[in-house]
Design a protein around this motif. Structure first.
Motif, PDB file in Angstrom:
ATOM      1  N   GLU A 293      -2.660  -7.596   2.790  1.00 59.57           N
ATOM      2  CA  GLU A 293      -1.331  -8.134   3.064  1.00 59.57           C
ATOM      3  C   GLU A 293      -1.012  -8.027   4.550  1.00 59.57           C
ATOM      4  O   GLU A 293      -1.294  -7.016   5.184  1.00 59.57           O
TER       5      GLU A 293
ATOM      6  N   ALA B 144       1.887  -7.677   7.272  1.00 57.99           N
ATOM      7  CA  ALA B 144       3.258  -7.141   7.267  1.00 57.99           C
ATOM      8  C   ALA B 144       3.690  -6.766   8.683  1.00 57.99           C
ATOM      9  O   ALA B 144       2.867  -6.598   9.578  1.00 57.99           O
ATOM     10  N   LYS B 145       4.972  -6.619   8.853  1.00 58.96           N
ATOM     11  CA  LYS B 145       5.605  -6.118  10.082  1.00 58.96           C
ATOM     12  C   LYS B 145       5.105  -6.824  11.341  1.00 58.96           C
ATOM     13  O   LYS B 145       4.754  -6.198  12.330  1.00 58.96           O
TER      14      LYS B 145
ATOM     15  N   LEU C 216       1.477 -12.798   2.423  1.00 58.61           N
ATOM     16  CA  LEU C 216       2.553 -12.310   3.285  1.00 58.61           C
ATOM     17  C   LEU C 216       3.862 -12.922   2.818  1.00 58.61           C
ATOM     18  O   LEU C 216       3.885 -13.855   2.019  1.00 58.61           O
TER      19      LEU C 216
END
Length: 184
Positions: free
Chosen positions: A98, A100-101, A135
């Motif tokens: 995944e 992320a951020k 995502l």
């Protein structure tokens, strides 16, 4: 930058981050700025420096355990952006990771930092045998355009999924992309 290239972007170094005091400080600053600017990355405004540091302490510890990779983009000693590749998945999902951020420092937005970070995360995921990336991004003010230009497929939208940093609900848009051996 040279005199003949007035609009050239300096060459950025992208590398996995580890828990160093200066790195943690710059990550916390980036997170605080992102949230203050309305970035929907899981926090509400105002986000304190202490809360941002605590988040990165836990995230960097997870990276040290091999559960994720936190990539940073650097212009010399300055962090220009970051993205996290989450690798720790349930036993029935060893093929996926995944994204992320994803955050880019306000001074560096629109200069290719996020795209470079995304490509580096994809390459690391493929090196680790991952064939599917997923995502999500906020429907309001998120990075849907970035992900679509990078070849991610829109899977759907969940309305009213989360609060925006300054209040009010926003949906989230879900995306996926096949990479590595799964790209064919």
């Amino acid at each position: 930058m040279t005199e003949t290239e007035p609009n050239a972007v300096p060459k950025l170094e992208i590398r996995p981050l580890s828990d160093a005091p200066d790195t943690r400080e710059q990550l916390a600053e980036l997170l605080v700025h992102t949230v203050a600017g309305g970035g929907s990355v899981g926090f509400m405004h105002p986000l304190t420096r202490e809360a941002a540091s605590a988040f990165w302490d836990g995230t960097l510890a997870a990276a040290a355990r091999g559960e994720r990779i936190i990539l940073g983009s650097w212009d010399g000693p300055s962090l220009t952006g970051t993205v996290t590749l989450i690798l720790h998945m349930p036993p029935n999902q060893p093929h996926r990771a995944e994204i992320a951020k994803m955050m880019t420092h306000p001074r560096w937005r629109g200069q290719g930092v996020a795209t470079a970070l995304l490509r580096a995360a994809e390459a690391l995921a493929a090196e680790r045998g991952r064939t599917l990336l997923v995502l999500d991004t906020a429907s309001d003010g998120g990075a849907a355009g970035l992900y679509e230009r990078a070849g991610y497929t829109f899977a759907g939208e969940l309305p009213g999924y989360a609060l925006k940093p300054h209040g009010g609900l926003t949906g989230t848009r879900l995306y996926w992309k096949r990479i590595g051996e799964g790209a064919a």
